[in-house]
Motif scaffolding. Structure first.
Motif, PDB file in Angstrom:
ATOM      1  N   ALA A 172      38.441  22.518  39.743  1.00 42.61           N
ATOM      2  CA  ALA A 172      38.540  23.894  40.234  1.00 42.61           C
ATOM      3  C   ALA A 172      39.059  24.827  39.142  1.00 42.61           C
ATOM      4  O   ALA A 172      39.949  24.463  38.369  1.00 42.61           O
ATOM      5  CB  ALA A 172      39.467  23.950  41.444  1.00 42.61           C
ATOM      6  N   ALA A 173      38.502  26.019  39.101  1.00 43.00           N
ATOM      7  CA  ALA A 173      38.933  27.031  38.132  1.00 43.00           C
ATOM      8  C   ALA A 173      40.330  27.524  38.484  1.00 43.00           C
ATOM      9  O   ALA A 173      40.689  27.630  39.656  1.00 43.00           O
ATOM     10  CB  ALA A 173      37.960  28.202  38.126  1.00 43.00           C
ATOM     11  N   GLU A 174      41.091  27.832  37.464  1.00 42.56           N
ATOM     12  CA  GLU A 174      42.429  28.372  37.660  1.00 42.56           C
ATOM     13  C   GLU A 174      42.447  29.887  37.534  1.00 42.56           C
ATOM     14  O   GLU A 174      43.493  30.508  37.675  1.00 42.56           O
ATOM     15  CB  GLU A 174      43.395  27.742  36.660  1.00 42.56           C
ATOM     16  N   GLU A 175      41.283  30.476  37.258  1.00 40.94           N
ATOM     17  CA  GLU A 175      41.222  31.914  37.073  1.00 40.94           C
ATOM     18  C   GLU A 175      40.084  32.522  37.879  1.00 40.94           C
ATOM     19  O   GLU A 175      39.245  31.815  38.428  1.00 40.94           O
ATOM     20  CB  GLU A 175      41.051  32.264  35.593  1.00 40.94           C
ATOM     21  N   ASN A 176      40.095  33.838  37.929  1.00 37.40           N
ATOM     22  CA  ASN A 176      39.038  34.646  38.532  1.00 37.40           C
ATOM     23  C   ASN A 176      38.320  35.350  37.390  1.00 37.40           C
ATOM     24  O   ASN A 176      38.937  35.678  36.380  1.00 37.40           O
ATOM     25  CB  ASN A 176      39.645  35.699  39.463  1.00 37.40           C
ATOM     26  N   ILE A 177      37.033  35.627  37.575  1.00 37.22           N
ATOM     27  CA  ILE A 177      36.280  36.411  36.602  1.00 37.22           C
ATOM     28  C   ILE A 177      35.703  37.609  37.344  1.00 37.22           C
ATOM     29  O   ILE A 177      35.025  37.445  38.366  1.00 37.22           O
ATOM     30  CB  ILE A 177      35.168  35.593  35.922  1.00 37.22           C
ATOM     31  N   GLN A 178      35.989  38.800  36.810  1.00 39.28           N
ATOM     32  CA  GLN A 178      35.639  40.048  37.480  1.00 39.28           C
ATOM     33  C   GLN A 178      34.909  40.987  36.521  1.00 39.28           C
ATOM     34  O   GLN A 178      35.232  41.044  35.331  1.00 39.28           O
ATOM     35  CB  GLN A 178      36.934  40.726  37.963  1.00 39.28           C
ATOM     36  N   ALA A 179      33.960  41.748  37.061  1.00 36.58           N
ATOM     37  CA  ALA A 179      33.262  42.773  36.281  1.00 36.58           C
ATOM     38  C   ALA A 179      34.122  44.030  36.229  1.00 36.58           C
ATOM     39  O   ALA A 179      34.589  44.509  37.266  1.00 36.58           O
ATOM     40  CB  ALA A 179      31.909  43.088  36.904  1.00 36.58           C
ATOM     41  N   LEU A 180      34.341  44.569  35.031  1.00 29.61           N
ATOM     42  CA  LEU A 180      35.093  45.814  34.876  1.00 29.61           C
ATOM     43  C   LEU A 180      34.174  47.023  34.779  1.00 29.61           C
ATOM     44  O   LEU A 180      34.640  48.155  34.734  1.00 29.61           O
ATOM     45  CB  LEU A 180      35.998  45.759  33.652  1.00 29.61           C
ATOM     46  N   ALA A 181      32.885  46.766  34.715  1.00 30.96           N
ATOM     47  CA  ALA A 181      31.853  47.803  34.701  1.00 30.96           C
ATOM     48  C   ALA A 181      30.613  47.154  35.307  1.00 30.96           C
ATOM     49  O   ALA A 181      30.557  45.929  35.465  1.00 30.96           O
ATOM     50  CB  ALA A 181      31.578  48.263  33.262  1.00 30.96           C
TER      51      ALA A 181
END
Length: 186
Positions: free
Chosen positions: A86-95
């Motif tokens: 499982a990933a320990e982080e989130n990935i989010q679009a800033l644009a």
């Protein structure tokens, strides 16, 4: 993605055509999550347009930005991708962001096609390792101002698009201190 791979290893047209059949495309709106903590990362993303950030929550529930990725960069939860944990982080679009996507399964298919693809994978992994090591060392050797100046030199056109609190978290300073750094630098 093709041009990056081609710059690492001179690929034949046939090898490039293999890639065309294996990549998919995805778009994200600003603020949309690409990956959430506790999901397994099964894809590597190449940013055609936009900005992604990786972040996690520390033991005090503070949001910590640990990575930004810009146009022509790769992004993934690399440890999750490699270990299938499982990933320990989130990935989010800033644009608003446009991505080329290569699944783990399709990457394995490329590796099985020959040494050129394996060489690309090795070199990209080495590059990711060096980037991570430089970031760790920068926190021990450089001041917040120096870290900001380095980021500014390499990604000036994107800095106005990144919210102050994310940028401050990434640099390991408070938003107030970052405001002072920006005034002092300019």
């Amino acid at each position: 993605m093709k041009s990056v791979f081609q710059s690492i290893q001179n690929l034949s047209q046939e090898e490039l055509d293999q890639l065309d059949r294996l990549i998919t495309f995805r778009t994200l709106k600003k603020g949309e999550l690409l990956l959430q903590e506790n999901q397994v990362c099964n894809e590597i993303f190449f940013i055609k347009k936009g900005i992604l950030r990786s972040y996690f929550f520390n033991h005090q529930a503070d949001e910590i930005t640990n990575c930004f990725a810009f146009e022509n960069d790769f992004m993934a939860s690399f440890s999750s991708f490699i270990t299938q944990n499982a990933a320990e982080e989130n990935i989010q679009a800033l644009a608003d962001t446009e991505l080329q996507v290569l699944s783990r399964e399709n990457l394995e298919k490329l590796y099985s096609q020959g040494i050129h693809w394996q060489e690309i994978g090795r070199k990209l992994t080495e590059t990711e390792y060096v980037t991570l090591q430089k970031r760790m060392i920068s926190f021990q050797k450089l001041s917040g101002t120096q870290r900001y100046e380095e980021l500014y030199q390499n990604h000036q056109k994107y800095l106005q698009l990144i919210p102050l609190q994310y940028l401050a978290s990434y640099l390991g300073v408070t938003p107030r201190h970052l405001s002072r750094i920006r005034k002092a630098v300019f």
